[in-house]
Design a protein around this motif. Structure first.
Motif, PDB file in Angstrom:
ATOM      1  N   TYR A 159       0.844  -1.194   0.000  1.00 54.31           N
ATOM      2  CA  TYR A 159       0.000   0.000   0.000  1.00 54.31           C
ATOM      3  C   TYR A 159       0.882   1.246   0.000  1.00 54.31           C
ATOM      4  CZ  TYR A 159      -3.636   3.267   1.663  1.00 54.31           C
ATOM      5  OH  TYR A 159      -4.512   4.311   1.798  1.00 54.31           O
ATOM      6  N   TRP A 188      -9.861  -4.532  -4.462  1.00 54.57           N
ATOM      7  CA  TRP A 188      -8.897  -3.492  -4.055  1.00 54.57           C
ATOM      8  C   TRP A 188      -9.623  -2.280  -3.491  1.00 54.57           C
ATOM      9  CZ3 TRP A 188      -8.530   1.213  -6.926  1.00 54.57           C
ATOM     10  CH2 TRP A 188      -7.413   2.018  -6.645  1.00 54.57           C
ATOM     11  N   ARG A 191     -10.768  -3.016  -0.001  1.00 53.87           N
ATOM     12  CA  ARG A 191      -9.660  -2.984   0.963  1.00 53.87           C
ATOM     13  C   ARG A 191      -9.332  -1.546   1.363  1.00 53.87           C
ATOM     14  NH1 ARG A 191      -7.800  -7.248  -2.293  1.00 53.87           N
ATOM     15  NH2 ARG A 191      -6.447  -5.934  -3.592  1.00 53.87           N
ATOM     16  N   ARG A 195     -10.182   1.227   5.183  1.00 55.22           N
ATOM     17  CA  ARG A 195      -9.122   1.826   5.997  1.00 55.22           C
ATOM     18  C   ARG A 195      -9.680   3.031   6.769  1.00 55.22           C
ATOM     19  NH1 ARG A 195      -3.995  -0.029   4.754  1.00 55.22           N
ATOM     20  NH2 ARG A 195      -3.086   1.797   5.803  1.00 55.22           N
TER      21      ARG A 195
END
Length: 218
Positions: A159, A188, A191, A195
């Motif tokens: 990342y 993706w 993901r 966050r």
């Protein structure tokens, strides 16, 4: 202290995400591009190109006076280097991978996808040639990203600022793309959406301009 001159578009959100990931102390200073505030002389002294984002770093080790920077790719690189995170050290292969995907975003993703959005959303009447051309290029770019993400979890392996730069510009509903055809991009995106720093960056964007289309995560 970092001053971020900003509006919650794809380019503005990139820098907001990185600052949140770094847990950097910063001030968000909205520049309402819908009302032409980016054209003022005061802002153009910070951003010669008259575009957001721009930053002023009041604690830069590179200068005895506050350091101002414009252009999102340059800002991301500077902030990541300063913090020593999300961009590998110079003279490493890993850094070159981040840089190639960051430059791909700056040189291809933003220009073509932003033009597609303008022609779809703002043209007084449809212009088939432009729409066909830009939709074809959007499909090609999604294909490039899909192939890369079939090999790695993040575009440069780990990342990085390259993911932060690309993520806000992948807006499939606006760009006529069906994520069912791009399962690796879809995974993706999930993901990154999960966050906490990304969630905070988008929440702050909604506080500034809740109706900006770039804030949609659909």
């Amino acid at each position: 202290m970092i001053d971020l001159y900003y509006w919650p578009t794809g380019n503005g959100l990139k820098v907001g995400i990185l600052l949140e990931e770094l847990e950097q102390d910063y001030r968000l200073l909205p520049v309402n591009i819908r009302q032409g505030e980016q054209k003022t002389e005061a802002f153009r002294r910070l951003s010669a190109n008259g575009r957001i984002p721009a930053i002023v770093d009041h604690g830069s080790a590179l200068s005895d006076t506050p350091l101002s920077l414009f252009e999102s790719g340059a800002i991301l690189t500077y902030l990541a280097d300063k913090a020593g995170r999300f961009l590998p050290p110079a003279s490493t292969v890993e850094r070159q991978r981040v840089q190639e995907w960051l430059f791909w975003q700056v040189g291809h993703v933003t220009p073509y996808l932003s033009q597609l959005q303008v022609f779809k959303e703002k043209a007084p009447e449809p212009i088939p040639f432009a729409l066909d051309l830009l939709h074809g290029e959007a499909t090609r770019l999604y294909g490039v990203l899909e192939r890369r993400l079939s090999e790695v979890a993040f575009v440069a392996g780990e990342y990085s600022i390259a993911d932060m730069a690309i993520f806000p510009w992948i807006q499939p509903l606006r760009q006529g793309q069906d994520l069912a055809q791009y399962p690796h991009i879809a995974a993706w995106r999930e993901r990154i959406k999960a966050r906490p720093a990304v969630q905070r960056a988008y929440a702050k964007g909604r506080e500034v301009a809740a109706n900006e289309r770039s804030l949609s995560l659909q």
